[in-house]
Scaffold this motif. Structure first.
Motif, PDB file in Angstrom:
ATOM      1  N   SER A 255       0.857  -1.186   0.000  1.00 65.85           N
ATOM      2  CA  SER A 255       0.000   0.000   0.000  1.00 65.85           C
ATOM      3  C   SER A 255       0.890   1.233   0.000  1.00 65.85           C
ATOM      4  N   ARG A 256       0.367   2.346  -0.453  1.00 66.92           N
ATOM      5  CA  ARG A 256       1.149   3.576  -0.574  1.00 66.92           C
ATOM      6  C   ARG A 256       0.547   4.671   0.297  1.00 66.92           C
ATOM      7  N   ALA A 257       1.422   5.526   0.836  1.00 68.39           N
ATOM      8  CA  ALA A 257       1.011   6.668   1.656  1.00 68.39           C
ATOM      9  C   ALA A 257       0.087   6.230   2.782  1.00 68.39           C
ATOM     10  N   GLU A 258       0.499   5.187   3.489  1.00 66.44           N
ATOM     11  CA  GLU A 258      -0.289   4.654   4.604  1.00 66.44           C
ATOM     12  C   GLU A 258      -0.381   5.701   5.710  1.00 66.44           C
ATOM     13  N   ALA A 259      -1.592   5.945   6.202  1.00 69.54           N
ATOM     14  CA  ALA A 259      -1.785   6.907   7.285  1.00 69.54           C
ATOM     15  C   ALA A 259      -1.262   6.331   8.602  1.00 69.54           C
ATOM     16  N   PRO A 260      -0.678   7.165   9.459  1.00 68.44           N
ATOM     17  CA  PRO A 260      -0.195   6.666  10.771  1.00 68.44           C
ATOM     18  C   PRO A 260      -1.350   6.096  11.593  1.00 68.44           C
ATOM     19  N   ARG A 261      -1.053   5.021  12.304  1.00 70.29           N
ATOM     20  CA  ARG A 261      -2.045   4.448  13.204  1.00 70.29           C
ATOM     21  C   ARG A 261      -1.360   3.740  14.352  1.00 70.29           C
ATOM     22  N   VAL A 262      -2.160   3.427  15.372  1.00 69.48           N
ATOM     23  CA  VAL A 262      -1.630   2.855  16.606  1.00 69.48           C
ATOM     24  C   VAL A 262      -2.352   1.550  16.891  1.00 69.48           C
ATOM     25  N   PHE A 263      -1.603   0.568  17.400  1.00 69.33           N
ATOM     26  CA  PHE A 263      -2.185  -0.695  17.857  1.00 69.33           C
ATOM     27  C   PHE A 263      -2.052  -0.759  19.378  1.00 69.33           C
ATOM     28  N   ALA A 264      -3.161  -1.042  20.046  1.00 68.48           N
ATOM     29  CA  ALA A 264      -3.200  -1.006  21.507  1.00 68.48           C
ATOM     30  C   ALA A 264      -2.468  -2.171  22.150  1.00 68.48           C
ATOM     31  N   SER A 265      -2.277  -3.248  21.408  1.00 64.82           N
ATOM     32  CA  SER A 265      -1.544  -4.398  21.936  1.00 64.82           C
ATOM     33  C   SER A 265      -0.932  -5.173  20.777  1.00 64.82           C
ATOM     34  N   VAL A 266       0.064  -5.989  21.096  1.00 64.61           N
ATOM     35  CA  VAL A 266       0.790  -6.747  20.073  1.00 64.61           C
ATOM     36  C   VAL A 266       0.979  -8.170  20.571  1.00 64.61           C
ATOM     37  N   ASP A 267       0.772  -9.127  19.679  1.00 70.08           N
ATOM     38  CA  ASP A 267       1.024 -10.521  20.037  1.00 70.08           C
ATOM     39  C   ASP A 267       2.481 -10.700  20.460  1.00 70.08           C
ATOM     40  N   PRO A 268       2.745 -11.350  21.590  1.00 68.87           N
ATOM     41  CA  PRO A 268       4.137 -11.566  22.013  1.00 68.87           C
ATOM     42  C   PRO A 268       4.910 -12.363  20.958  1.00 68.87           C
ATOM     43  N   GLY A 269       6.147 -11.963  20.713  1.00 80.57           N
ATOM     44  CA  GLY A 269       6.999 -12.679  19.777  1.00 80.57           C
ATOM     45  C   GLY A 269       6.697 -12.424  18.317  1.00 80.57           C
ATOM     46  N   LEU A 270       5.871 -11.418  18.018  1.00 81.05           N
ATOM     47  CA  LEU A 270       5.496 -11.160  16.620  1.00 81.05           C
ATOM     48  C   LEU A 270       6.717 -10.779  15.783  1.00 81.05           C
ATOM     49  N   PHE A 271       7.599  -9.975  16.331  1.00 83.21           N
ATOM     50  CA  PHE A 271       8.780  -9.553  15.567  1.00 83.21           C
ATOM     51  C   PHE A 271       9.670 -10.752  15.239  1.00 83.21           C
ATOM     52  N   ASP A 272       9.909 -11.619  16.222  1.00 84.62           N
ATOM     53  CA  ASP A 272      10.756 -12.791  15.972  1.00 84.62           C
ATOM     54  C   ASP A 272      10.135 -13.721  14.941  1.00 84.62           C
ATOM     55  N   ARG A 273       8.825 -13.862  14.978  1.00 85.24           N
ATOM     56  CA  ARG A 273       8.158 -14.688  13.968  1.00 85.24           C
ATOM     57  C   ARG A 273       8.254 -14.046  12.590  1.00 85.24           C
ATOM     58  N   ALA A 274       8.211 -12.727  12.546  1.00 87.81           N
ATOM     59  CA  ALA A 274       8.359 -12.032  11.270  1.00 87.81           C
ATOM     60  C   ALA A 274       9.737 -12.287  10.671  1.00 87.81           C
ATOM     61  N   VAL A 275      10.754 -12.320  11.522  1.00 87.59           N
ATOM     62  CA  VAL A 275      12.108 -12.605  11.036  1.00 87.59           C
ATOM     63  C   VAL A 275      12.197 -14.031  10.518  1.00 87.59           C
ATOM     64  N   MET A 276      11.673 -14.959  11.300  1.00 92.01           N
ATOM     65  CA  MET A 276      11.731 -16.378  10.907  1.00 92.01           C
ATOM     66  C   MET A 276      10.955 -16.645   9.619  1.00 92.01           C
ATOM     67  N   ALA A 277       9.860 -15.914   9.421  1.00 90.98           N
ATOM     68  CA  ALA A 277       9.012 -16.161   8.241  1.00 90.98           C
ATOM     69  C   ALA A 277       9.707 -15.817   6.946  1.00 90.98           C
ATOM     70  N   THR A 278      10.724 -14.971   6.990  1.00 88.37           N
ATOM     71  CA  THR A 278      11.392 -14.554   5.755  1.00 88.37           C
ATOM     72  C   THR A 278      12.826 -15.096   5.660  1.00 88.37           C
ATOM     73  N   MET A 279      13.203 -15.997   6.554  1.00 86.73           N
ATOM     74  CA  MET A 279      14.570 -16.522   6.506  1.00 86.73           C
ATOM     75  C   MET A 279      14.850 -17.289   5.229  1.00 86.73           C
ATOM     76  N   HIS A 280      13.804 -17.885   4.637  1.00 89.42           N
ATOM     77  CA  HIS A 280      14.006 -18.631   3.395  1.00 89.42           C
ATOM     78  C   HIS A 280      14.450 -17.733   2.251  1.00 89.42           C
ATOM     79  N   LEU A 281      14.135 -16.419   2.362  1.00 87.32           N
ATOM     80  CA  LEU A 281      14.542 -15.489   1.310  1.00 87.32           C
ATOM     81  C   LEU A 281      16.048 -15.256   1.287  1.00 87.32           C
ATOM     82  N   THR A 282      16.708 -15.525   2.422  1.00 85.98           N
ATOM     83  CA  THR A 282      18.153 -15.316   2.516  1.00 85.98           C
ATOM     84  C   THR A 282      18.942 -16.610   2.346  1.00 85.98           C
TER      85      THR A 282
END
Length: 284
Positions: A255-282
């Protein structure tokens, strides 16, 4: 009435000057933190070292052209001259010294400004996980369990420890007034520590071309006082949706020119799962 060429020239000069001064207010020449100030010093030092050669060369070029002009009978004409040991020494020693000085500045500053190196601040470091997406920035505050898109709010005089990755192609994270551009790559985590010692709003952007929406990959860094930051976190927790795996997948849609927004909570470990999900690309 048509504008005269002189007036047009003056208008263009004024416009260029104003644009240049405006860019200085939001660029690397207007640092708002210790890393930015150190990089500005390096920029000036390197420029001064190179000008030590550039200026004399320009002066000597003009001096030689004037001295050896056709009408100067005092200029000596030496058609058979071919070698001078002294000139050879000067010609080679000065560039060697320039390379030595520039190399020394680069070597020392590269170690002093190592991106993940910790910084001293008034408060404890703030952890921020960053995911570059098509074509937006996701900021996760693991300690506060909130997240934002295309907007970053941080407390003043607080070391900011970033962990960065990408959900697709390589991008480059850069806040010019805070310093230290660094890459965000799929399947990998890079680290960066910054600090802002003045309150204000500072522009951030991607400086690595990543497709059609690259020009819209901009964000604002709001540097506020510690009490205002705590109030902002409290307000963020009371508004907005939760960022879970499904929400993250929805954010991943280009998407382009995404408006700023806030999330009130985040699933624990989401960032680490995001890294693992793209490891095959490297290839890992």
């Amino acid at each position: 009435m048509p504008m005269s060429s002189e007036r047009l020239r003056s208008t263009l000069v004024l416009a260029v000057t104003c644009a240049a001064l405006a860019s200085c207010d939001e660029g690397v020449l207007s640092p708002k933190g210790p890393i930015g100030r150190a990089e500005k010093t390096i920029l000036f030092d390197a420029t001064a070292i190179m000008l030590a050669v550039v200026v004399p060369v320009i002066v000597l070029t003009l001096a030689f052209a004037w001295w050896f002009r056709a009408g100067n009978s005092r200029a000596r004409y030496l058609p058979n001259w071919e070698y001078s040991g002294r000139i050879e020494l000067i010609v080679w020693s000065i560039p060697a010294l320039i390379v030595l000085f520039l190399g020394g500045v680069a070597w020392i500053s590269s170690h002093d400004l190592d991106p993940p190196a910790p910084l001293q601040g008034r408060y404890q470091p703030l952890e921020i996980d960053v995911v570059s997406m098509d074509w937006k920035w996701l900021f996760i505050y693991p300690g506060q369990n909130i997240a934002t898109v295309n907007e970053l709010t941080v407390p003043v005089s607080t070391p900011l420890h970033f962990r960065l990755t990408s959900s697709s192609v390589m991008n480059s994270f850069f806040v010019p007034q805070l310093g230290s551009q660094i890459y965000a790559m799929a399947g990998m985590v890079t680290q960066l520590t910054l600090l802002a010692d003045e309150e204000g709003d500072y522009p951030g952007r991607s400086v690595q071309f990543s497709g059609d929406g690259f020009s819209d990959m901009k964000f604002k860094v709001h540097v506020v006082s510690e009490p205002r930051f705590r109030d902002w976190v409290k307000a963020a927790k009371g508004n907005g949706a939760s960022l879970d795996a499904n929400g993250y997948a929805a954010l991943g849609v280009p998407s382009r020119a995404e408006a700023p927004r806030v999330f009130a909570s985040v699933d624990p470990g989401l960032f680490d799962r995001a890294v693992m999900a793209t490891m095959h690309l490297t290839g890992h």
